[in-house]
Design an enzyme around this catalytic site. Structure first.
Site, PDB file in Angstrom:
ATOM      1  N   CYS A 186       0.810  -1.228   0.000  1.00  0.00           N
ATOM      2  CA  CYS A 186       0.000   0.000   0.000  1.00  0.00           C
ATOM      3  C   CYS A 186       0.839   1.273   0.000  1.00  0.00           C
ATOM      4  O   CYS A 186       0.364   2.334  -0.400  1.00  0.00           O
ATOM      5  CB  CYS A 186      -0.933   0.010   1.207  1.00  0.00           C
ATOM      6  SG  CYS A 186      -1.968  -1.445   1.287  1.00  0.00           S
TER       7      CYS A 186
ATOM      8  N   HIS B 154      -3.740   6.812   1.841  1.00  0.00           N
ATOM      9  CA  HIS B 154      -4.084   5.529   1.227  1.00  0.00           C
ATOM     10  C   HIS B 154      -5.469   5.134   1.723  1.00  0.00           C
ATOM     11  O   HIS B 154      -5.763   5.242   2.912  1.00  0.00           O
ATOM     12  CB  HIS B 154      -3.038   4.488   1.629  1.00  0.00           C
ATOM     13  CG  HIS B 154      -3.510   3.081   1.468  1.00  0.00           C
ATOM     14  ND1 HIS B 154      -3.975   2.598   0.266  1.00  0.00           N
ATOM     15  CD2 HIS B 154      -3.612   2.060   2.360  1.00  0.00           C
ATOM     16  CE1 HIS B 154      -4.340   1.335   0.432  1.00  0.00           C
ATOM     17  NE2 HIS B 154      -4.127   0.984   1.680  1.00  0.00           N
TER      18      HIS B 154
ATOM     19  N   ASN C 153     -10.280  -0.750  -1.306  1.00  0.00           N
ATOM     20  CA  ASN C 153      -8.837  -0.556  -1.100  1.00  0.00           C
ATOM     21  C   ASN C 153      -8.114  -1.038  -2.360  1.00  0.00           C
ATOM     22  O   ASN C 153      -8.060  -2.231  -2.630  1.00  0.00           O
ATOM     23  CB  ASN C 153      -8.423  -1.355   0.142  1.00  0.00           C
ATOM     24  CG  ASN C 153      -6.945  -1.283   0.442  1.00  0.00           C
ATOM     25  OD1 ASN C 153      -6.131  -0.969  -0.427  1.00  0.00           O
ATOM     26  ND2 ASN C 153      -6.582  -1.587   1.675  1.00  0.00           N
TER      27      ASN C 153
END
Ligand code: UT7
Length: 330
Positions: free
Chosen positions: A113, A257, A287
């Protein structure tokens, strides 16, 4: 020493929308559970077969156009992804071929990420030293094909989506700049969010037994991820602020993020920032790992949340654990 800035931005998601109600048909979950715990309403899944390089291509073309350069101006291609087409070689090789840019060097980054901000930091160093003038930095994920879309994998499967974001980093001759980047990691948590197989230290690296044991699917210690994320995200943002002598009031927008809406809310609370100053688009895409920060930048700019001259903080946390921040004057 030169200064760098982001001169172009592009994003792309697959057309195929997968709602929480669609997931209800595949596993024992509910729209209510997913929305309450994550803030996600829908995500995009590729229509197979589509690899990360193919998904990234429109985002790259968008960034090149936005930067007002031609693709031949690109001198380095950096791709952050956890979902390469193959173990070897990296997605950046396939992307370079699609862009028809041989012999431009290519570099894959595997820090999940946080990959986009790590990539931005690497690009920043190359621009600062004067080695390159234009660098393509991409965050891209095709998560959907690697998820366990059954009740067994539901804690992870409902979170992730596919998407791509790209930027062109170039030299700055005005006030716009990447002011700082800070990168962090704690490998003691490597197995708190991981994919076990193919296994690099065992022969064969993938076997029927491994597949039968479902070791090819991502596994997550969700609580551990959550607990660390809500500490590390704000720490990384504060480091960026302190380094640049910026106050909270100076920042136009924090673009984190997109891990989980509850994590974003916790970041806002810990930083004592109003929620409007911490951008979220997770409801639309879930996500998207390395793609989420550039995709969020694309949407936030489209929504008029920032414009040239504004101070932004990008921040990420994820598997590894890795975390990072970047302070930017847009
Ligand atoms: O980039 C980083 C990516 N990762 C993250 O951001 C994840 C961070 N972690 C989280 O956001 C949360 O830990 C989750 C949203 C993943 C899970 O929330 P939680 O409050 O930690 O739930 P839990 O794992 O403790 O599970 C609670 C219950 C369990 O049932 P029992 O044992 O209480 O009967 C789970 O089996 O919820 C169940 N559950 C689900 N139920 C419906 C787990 N996943 C699901 C699901 N649908 N998808």
């Amino acid at each position: 020493m030169y200064r760098s800035k982001i001169i172009g931005l592009g994003g792309h998601v697959p057309e195929n929308v997968v709602t929480n109600f669609d997931l209800e048909k595949l596993m024992d979950t509910s729209n209510e559970w997913i929305v309450e715990r994550t803030g996600i309403h829908e995500r995009r899944f590729v229509t197979q077969p589509c690899g990360s390089a193919e998904l990234a291509l429109p985002a790259c073309r968008g960034a090149i156009k936005d930067a007002g350069i031609s693709k031949e101006d690109i001198e380095l291609i950096i791709v952050a992804t956890t979902t390469p087409e193959h173990q070897v070689p990296g997605t950046s090789s396939y992307l370079q071929a699609l862009l028809e840019l041989a012999p431009v060097p290519t570099l894959d980054i595997r820090v999940q990420c946080s990959g986009f901000i790590y990539g931005l930091s690497i690009a920043d160093q190359f621009i600062k030293t004067g080695q390159y003038k234009h660098i393509l930095v991409v965050g891209v994920e095709v998560q959907s094909v690697g998820l366990n879309l059954t009740t067994e994998g539901r804690d992870v499967a409902v979170l992730f989506g596919d998407g791509a974001g790209a930027v062109i980093v170039g030299r700055s001759d005005d006030e716009s700049a990447i002011m700082s980047t800070h990168l962090f990691a704690d490998g003691r948590h490597a197995n708190d969010l991981w994919v076990d197989a193919p296994v690099g230290y065992q022969s064969p690296r993938i076997s029927k037994e491994m597949l039968d044991e479902h070791r090819q699917y991502p596994k997550m210690n969700g609580r551990q991820v959550f607990k660390n994320a809500v500490i590390r995200f704000p720490e990384a943002v504060i480091t960026a602020l302190e380094t640049n002598h910026w106050t909270r009031e100076d920042i136009k927008l924090v673009i984190p993020h997109q891990a989980n809406l509850r994590i974003t809310e916790a970041i806002a609370k810990r930083l004592e920032l109003p929620l409007e100053k911490v951008y979220s688009n997770i409801h639309k895409y879930g996500n998207t790992t390395a793609a989420s920060v550039p995709l969020a930048m694309v949407d936030a700019r489209k929504e008029g949340k920032f414009s040239r001259g504004d101070k932004l903080i990008l921040a990420a946390f994820g598997s590894g654990f890795t975390w990072a921040s970047a302070a930017i004057i847009w």
